[in-house]
Write a protein that holds these residues in place. Structure first.
Motif, PDB file in Angstrom:
ATOM      1  N   ALA A  35      -9.793   0.690   5.450  1.00 19.26           N
ATOM      2  CA  ALA A  35      -9.014   0.265   6.611  1.00 19.26           C
ATOM      3  C   ALA A  35      -8.915  -1.256   6.563  1.00 19.26           C
ATOM      4  O   ALA A  35      -9.501  -1.883   5.689  1.00 19.26           O
ATOM      5  CB  ALA A  35      -9.702   0.726   7.879  1.00 19.26           C
ATOM      6  N   CYS A  36      -8.211  -1.840   7.497  1.00 26.29           N
ATOM      7  CA  CYS A  36      -7.931  -3.285   7.505  1.00 26.29           C
ATOM      8  C   CYS A  36      -9.128  -4.134   7.062  1.00 26.29           C
ATOM      9  O   CYS A  36     -10.228  -4.003   7.572  1.00 26.29           O
ATOM     10  CB  CYS A  36      -7.506  -3.715   8.904  1.00 26.29           C
ATOM     11  N   ILE A  37      -8.859  -5.015   6.111  1.00 22.55           N
ATOM     12  CA  ILE A  37      -9.932  -5.887   5.618  1.00 22.55           C
ATOM     13  C   ILE A  37      -9.835  -7.280   6.230  1.00 22.55           C
ATOM     14  O   ILE A  37     -10.520  -8.207   5.801  1.00 22.55           O
ATOM     15  CB  ILE A  37      -9.924  -5.967   4.081  1.00 22.55           C
ATOM     16  N   GLY A  38      -8.932  -7.426   7.205  1.00 20.14           N
ATOM     17  CA  GLY A  38      -8.842  -8.689   7.932  1.00 20.14           C
ATOM     18  C   GLY A  38      -8.011  -9.760   7.266  1.00 20.14           C
ATOM     19  O   GLY A  38      -8.179 -10.942   7.553  1.00 20.14           O
ATOM     20  N   ALA A  39      -7.125  -9.364   6.364  1.00 18.77           N
ATOM     21  CA  ALA A  39      -6.263 -10.353   5.697  1.00 18.77           C
ATOM     22  C   ALA A  39      -4.799  -9.950   5.884  1.00 18.77           C
ATOM     23  O   ALA A  39      -3.998 -10.048   4.957  1.00 18.77           O
ATOM     24  CB  ALA A  39      -6.624 -10.443   4.219  1.00 18.77           C
ATOM     25  N   CYS A  40      -4.461  -9.498   7.098  1.00 18.64           N
ATOM     26  CA  CYS A  40      -3.133  -8.924   7.366  1.00 18.64           C
ATOM     27  C   CYS A  40      -1.994  -9.897   7.048  1.00 18.64           C
ATOM     28  O   CYS A  40      -0.897  -9.479   6.709  1.00 18.64           O
ATOM     29  CB  CYS A  40      -3.022  -8.495   8.827  1.00 18.64           C
ATOM     30  N   SER A  41      -2.260 -11.203   7.178  1.00 20.14           N
ATOM     31  CA  SER A  41      -1.183 -12.180   6.961  1.00 20.14           C
ATOM     32  C   SER A  41      -0.696 -12.177   5.515  1.00 20.14           C
ATOM     33  O   SER A  41       0.390 -12.671   5.222  1.00 20.14           O
ATOM     34  CB  SER A  41      -1.651 -13.580   7.359  1.00 20.14           C
ATOM     35  N   ALA A  93      -7.809  -0.650  -2.060  1.00 21.86           N
ATOM     36  CA  ALA A  93      -6.469  -0.834  -1.493  1.00 21.86           C
ATOM     37  C   ALA A  93      -6.576  -0.755   0.018  1.00 21.86           C
ATOM     38  O   ALA A  93      -7.102   0.211   0.561  1.00 21.86           O
ATOM     39  CB  ALA A  93      -5.541   0.256  -2.013  1.00 21.86           C
ATOM     40  N   CYS A  94      -6.099  -1.795   0.685  1.00 19.86           N
ATOM     41  CA  CYS A  94      -6.128  -1.775   2.144  1.00 19.86           C
ATOM     42  C   CYS A  94      -5.040  -0.829   2.654  1.00 19.86           C
ATOM     43  O   CYS A  94      -3.907  -0.867   2.174  1.00 19.86           O
ATOM     44  CB  CYS A  94      -5.905  -3.173   2.703  1.00 19.86           C
ATOM     45  N   CYS A  95      -5.415   0.008   3.583  1.00 17.68           N
ATOM     46  CA  CYS A  95      -4.465   0.960   4.180  1.00 17.68           C
ATOM     47  C   CYS A  95      -4.369   0.759   5.674  1.00 17.68           C
ATOM     48  O   CYS A  95      -4.023   1.688   6.409  1.00 17.68           O
ATOM     49  CB  CYS A  95      -4.901   2.390   3.877  1.00 17.68           C
ATOM     50  N   GLY A  96      -4.725  -0.429   6.151  1.00 16.33           N
ATOM     51  CA  GLY A  96      -4.575  -0.735   7.573  1.00 16.33           C
ATOM     52  C   GLY A  96      -3.097  -0.771   7.944  1.00 16.33           C
ATOM     53  O   GLY A  96      -2.232  -0.672   7.066  1.00 16.33           O
ATOM     54  N   THR A  97      -2.813  -0.942   9.229  1.00 14.29           N
ATOM     55  CA  THR A  97      -1.433  -0.847   9.704  1.00 14.29           C
ATOM     56  C   THR A  97      -0.503  -1.852   9.021  1.00 14.29           C
ATOM     57  O   THR A  97       0.564  -1.481   8.520  1.00 14.29           O
ATOM     58  CB  THR A  97      -1.396  -1.063  11.232  1.00 14.29           C
ATOM     59  N   ALA A  98      -0.903  -3.124   8.962  1.00 12.77           N
ATOM     60  CA  ALA A  98      -0.029  -4.149   8.379  1.00 12.77           C
ATOM     61  C   ALA A  98       0.260  -3.836   6.913  1.00 12.77           C
ATOM     62  O   ALA A  98       1.410  -3.937   6.455  1.00 12.77           O
ATOM     63  CB  ALA A  98      -0.666  -5.529   8.517  1.00 12.77           C
ATOM     64  N   CYS A  99      -0.752  -3.457   6.174  1.00 12.82           N
ATOM     65  CA  CYS A  99      -0.563  -3.150   4.754  1.00 12.82           C
ATOM     66  C   CYS A  99       0.271  -1.884   4.586  1.00 12.82           C
ATOM     67  O   CYS A  99       1.136  -1.811   3.711  1.00 12.82           O
ATOM     68  CB  CYS A  99      -1.914  -3.013   4.051  1.00 12.82           C
ATOM     69  N   HIS A 100       0.036  -0.912   5.452  1.00 13.61           N
ATOM     70  CA  HIS A 100       0.800   0.337   5.387  1.00 13.61           C
ATOM     71  C   HIS A 100       2.287   0.056   5.604  1.00 13.61           C
ATOM     72  O   HIS A 100       3.138   0.496   4.825  1.00 13.61           O
ATOM     73  CB  HIS A 100       0.278   1.320   6.435  1.00 13.61           C
TER      74      HIS A 100
HETATM   75  S1  FES Z   1      -4.019  -4.133   7.430  1.00 16.16           S
HETATM   76 FE1  FES Z   1      -4.450  -4.712   5.409  1.00 16.16          FE
HETATM   77  S2  FES Z   1      -5.496  -6.559   5.690  1.00 16.16           S
HETATM   78 FE2  FES Z   1      -5.144  -5.912   7.694  1.00 16.16          FE
END
Ligand code: FES
Length: 156
Positions: free
Chosen positions: A117-123, A75-82
């Motif tokens: 953390a972010c996997i680079g698919a924020c869109s 599960a991505c927990c980067g900023t956009a996903c969060h």
């Molecule tokens: S924050 Fe989830 S893909 Fe970038």
């Protein structure tokens, strides 16, 4: 512990003069993770302190000291996903899979749920990766349906 598997790795190590890292890679490949008793076996055979092996396993994220599930959910927990609701999705999956607090793998060994953390698919946030397949635009309900599909393919 499967001593035969260990001896095969040890022979390869002796022939090719490999490193602790290459032993650990082979152990993980062979056992699916790095069992503690296997580390102590190699430490004794090679007269290298076990702490040297454990030091490497904790430094590199590629090594796992506990068995992992048959299905790996990341599960991505980067900023956009969060921002787009990763946490409720993770909570729902943990609850449905019955993964205990402080654990990341179901007791039947079917699923491992890990955060990244972010996997680079924020869109396409929020994003999950299951067995290397990427799922975008997830929600708790979509995640729940997806889990049921995987459970159907390998009943618990
Ligand atoms: S924050 Fe989830 S893909 Fe970038």
């Amino acid at each position: 512990m499967n001593e035969k598997k260990c001896e095969t790795i040890l022979n390869k190590y002796n022939e090719e003069k490999g490193s602790i890292i290459s032993i650990l890679q082979d152990v993980q490949e062979s056992f699916g993770y790095i069992p503690e008793d296997v580390v102590f076996w190699f430490a004794e055979k090679l007269n290298i302190p076990a702490s040297n092996f454990f030091g490497v396993t904790t430094f590199y994220a590629q090594f796992y000291l506990k068995p992992r599930g048959k299905h790996i959910i990341t599960a991505c927990c980067g900023t956009a996903c969060h921002v787009k609701g990763a946490e409720p999705i993770i909570n729902r999956m943990r609850a449905e899979l019955g993964i205990a607090e402080g654990e990341d793998t179901t007791t039947d060994g079917q699923f491992t749920l890990e955060k990244l953390a972010c996997i680079g698919a924020c869109s396409i946030a929020p994003v999950l990766i299951v067995n290397k397949k990427v799922y975008g635009g997830m929600s708790p309900n979509k995640a729940s349906r997806m889990l049921k599909e995987y459970e159907k393919s390998s009943p618990r």
